[in-house]
Design an enzyme around this catalytic site. Structure first.
Site, short mmCIF file in Angstrom:
data_model
loop_
_atom_site.label_atom_id
_atom_site.label_comp_id
_atom_site.label_asym_id
_atom_site.label_seq_id
_atom_site.Cartn_x
_atom_site.Cartn_y
_atom_site.Cartn_z
N CYS A 72 13.22 68.48 24.04
CA CYS A 72 13.56 67.73 25.25
C CYS A 72 12.35 67.77 26.16
O CYS A 72 12.02 68.82 26.73
CB CYS A 72 14.79 68.33 25.93
SG CYS A 72 15.18 67.53 27.49
N CYS A 218 14.65 59.75 29.47
CA CYS A 218 14.55 60.63 28.31
C CYS A 218 13.08 60.76 27.95
O CYS A 218 12.43 59.77 27.58
CB CYS A 218 15.35 60.07 27.14
SG CYS A 218 15.15 61.02 25.61
#
Length: 260
Positions: A72, A218
């Site tokens: 991430c 993202c």
């Protein structure tokens, strides 16, 4: 049970971060789902900070559905900022399932993380069969019932599929996202990006994140999109990826390593 936690976000991509280096908190899948639920604390991902002998810390990422995520980018940047303030270091190295990620503290609330070299072989994504990852020929239908075939697969620690379309607002991502995320072609599921190239320095995107759904931003999707665009000759080595909440600047160095 009392838990000391932090709430942070990178461009609207938000996280609950729990420091597990001193007091170990063990959470089951149901507890993770509850923490991430928008009617409770609410976040795109839950992050656990753990002790590491080889780096500043190790990270575990959990999607809002309770599933594990290997990487991430925005979450890594948030933790790097947190640990930098704690240690007064300008370089933070964090261990993840996709490898060690190095972050530089550029200025107040501005962090650059090196995501590494993307993988594009079919079994590295992974796909369930050997296909051309530059064009998976997956069919999408826009709001006007026009068919579109495409999809470029890139793994930047987790699997992504990017569709380069003329106008990403012409597609119903809340319908397309779950369908492709759970497509039989992706045994580990995937993240989906609808990308519109505005210029060689700017791409507008909308992202459906595996296990989290429609997200405001993202980081790994931005990295995968930039790499896929360069692969197809659509952009330069440095490009801004624009979400509804702002832009992430992505650059690809001479060794093909991606920085966000």
């Amino acid at each position: 049970m009392d838990i000391k936690a932090f709430k942070m976000d990178g461009l609207g991509n938000d996280f609950i971060i729990i420091d597990n280096r001193q007091k170990i908190i063990n959470l089951n899948k149901e507890q993770i789902i509850k923490i991430c639920a928008r009617n409770f604390l609410g976040c795109d991902q839950l992050i656990l900070i753990k002790k590491s002998k080889s780096s500043d810390a190790a990270l575990e990422f959990y999607n809002s559905d309770g599933g594990v995520s290997e990487a991430c980018g925005n979450g890594t940047r948030c933790v790097a900022d947190l640990l930098s303030k704690e240690s007064n270091k300008k370089e933070i190295i964090l261990t993840t399932l996709s490898g060690d990620l190095k972050s530089q503290i550029v200025s107040e609330k501005l962090v650059s993380t090196e995501i590494g070299v993307a993988r594009t072989k079919w079994n590295e994504i992974p796909l369930s069969k050997d296909l051309d990852t530059k064009n998976l020929k997956i069919k999408l239908m826009d709001l006007n019932k026009n068919n579109f075939f495409g999809g470029t697969a890139v793994n930047v620690g987790n699997p992504h599929v990017i569709f380069f379309v003329d106008n990403n607002e012409n597609f119903e991502i809340k319908k397309i996202g779950p369908e492709i995320e759970n497509h039989s072609l992706f045994p580990e599921k995937c993240n989906i990006t609808l990308a519109t190239v505005v210029s060689r320095e700017l791409i507008k995107v909308r992202v459906w994140e595996r296990g989290a759904g429609l997200t405001k931003a993202c980081g790994t999707a931005a990295c995968a999109t930039a790499y896929a665009a360069k692969l197809k000759g659509l952009t330069n080595d440095k490009v801004d990826i624009e979400f509804s909440t702002g832009k992430l600047s992505i650059s690809i160095d001479k060794n093909n390593s991606i920085h966000m």
